[in-house]
Design a protein around this motif. Structure first.
Motif, PDB file in Angstrom:
ATOM      1  N   LEU A  76       0.841  -1.197   0.000  1.00  0.00           N
ATOM      2  CA  LEU A  76       0.000   0.000   0.000  1.00  0.00           C
ATOM      3  C   LEU A  76       0.876   1.247   0.000  1.00  0.00           C
ATOM      4  N   THR A  77       0.339   2.324  -0.553  1.00  0.00           N
ATOM      5  CA  THR A  77       1.014   3.609  -0.428  1.00  0.00           C
ATOM      6  C   THR A  77       0.839   4.091   1.003  1.00  0.00           C
ATOM      7  N   ILE A  78       1.623   5.065   1.379  1.00  0.00           N
ATOM      8  CA  ILE A  78       1.495   5.631   2.733  1.00  0.00           C
ATOM      9  C   ILE A  78       0.091   6.190   2.935  1.00  0.00           C
ATOM     10  N   ASP A  79      -0.433   6.902   1.931  1.00  0.00           N
ATOM     11  CA  ASP A  79      -1.785   7.464   2.054  1.00  0.00           C
ATOM     12  C   ASP A  79      -2.839   6.374   2.214  1.00  0.00           C
ATOM     13  N   ALA A  80      -2.728   5.314   1.423  1.00  0.00           N
ATOM     14  CA  ALA A  80      -3.683   4.207   1.531  1.00  0.00           C
ATOM     15  C   ALA A  80      -3.553   3.499   2.875  1.00  0.00           C
ATOM     16  N   LEU A  81      -2.338   3.385   3.357  1.00  0.00           N
ATOM     17  CA  LEU A  81      -2.096   2.757   4.655  1.00  0.00           C
ATOM     18  C   LEU A  81      -2.693   3.610   5.771  1.00  0.00           C
ATOM     19  N   LYS A  82      -2.554   4.915   5.652  1.00  0.00           N
ATOM     20  CA  LYS A  82      -3.136   5.832   6.642  1.00  0.00           C
ATOM     21  C   LYS A  82      -4.657   5.671   6.672  1.00  0.00           C
ATOM     22  N   LYS A  83      -5.275   5.592   5.502  1.00  0.00           N
ATOM     23  CA  LYS A  83      -6.727   5.423   5.433  1.00  0.00           C
ATOM     24  C   LYS A  83      -7.158   4.064   5.970  1.00  0.00           C
ATOM     25  N   ALA A  84      -6.406   3.022   5.629  1.00  0.00           N
ATOM     26  CA  ALA A  84      -6.767   1.667   6.054  1.00  0.00           C
ATOM     27  C   ALA A  84      -6.681   1.497   7.560  1.00  0.00           C
ATOM     28  N   THR A  85      -5.699   2.145   8.178  1.00  0.00           N
ATOM     29  CA  THR A  85      -5.496   1.979   9.619  1.00  0.00           C
ATOM     30  C   THR A  85      -6.192   3.052  10.445  1.00  0.00           C
ATOM     31  N   LYS A  86      -6.552   4.160   9.798  1.00  0.00           N
ATOM     32  CA  LYS A  86      -7.174   5.302  10.483  1.00  0.00           C
ATOM     33  C   LYS A  86      -6.263   5.897  11.560  1.00  0.00           C
ATOM     34  N   LEU A  87      -4.939   5.772  11.341  1.00  0.00           N
ATOM     35  CA  LEU A  87      -3.970   6.318  12.294  1.00  0.00           C
ATOM     36  C   LEU A  87      -3.609   7.748  11.922  1.00  0.00           C
ATOM     37  N   LYS A  88      -3.286   8.543  12.933  1.00  0.00           N
ATOM     38  CA  LYS A  88      -2.753   9.882  12.699  1.00  0.00           C
ATOM     39  C   LYS A  88      -1.353   9.728  12.124  1.00  0.00           C
ATOM     40  N   VAL A  89      -0.894  10.749  11.409  1.00  0.00           N
ATOM     41  CA  VAL A  89       0.409  10.692  10.746  1.00  0.00           C
ATOM     42  C   VAL A  89       1.522  10.351  11.725  1.00  0.00           C
ATOM     43  N   ALA A  90       1.562  10.990  12.867  1.00  0.00           N
ATOM     44  CA  ALA A  90       2.624  10.737  13.844  1.00  0.00           C
ATOM     45  C   ALA A  90       2.586   9.289  14.331  1.00  0.00           C
TER      46      ALA A  90
END
Length: 65
Positions: free
Chosen positions: A22-36
């Motif tokens: 996954l891309t970082i953006d897709a991973l962020k959406k999939a996990t619902k984690l904040k960037v930090a």
């Protein structure tokens, strides 16, 4: 306490990547984690040698090793 949360977030990333890279953006959406939180957990998994990173067209793609 924070170490436990990073470990839990690393588990969420691991689960998300079970289906493939996954891309970082897709991973962020999939996990619902904040960037930090995402970055801390990615660092944890990278340090353990569990992730591969590739840059394509200015996007970082993450996969399990």
């Amino acid at each position: 306490m924070l170490t436990q949360k990073i470990g839990e977030n690393a588990g969420a990333i691991w689960n998300a990547l079970q289906g493939g890279a996954l891309t970082i953006d897709a991973l962020k959406k999939a996990t619902k984690l904040k960037v930090a939180d995402l970055n801390l957990a990615l660092g944890w998994l990278a340090r353990e040698g569990k992730l591969a990173f590739e840059v394509k067209e200015n996007e970082t793609i993450v996969s399990l090793i």
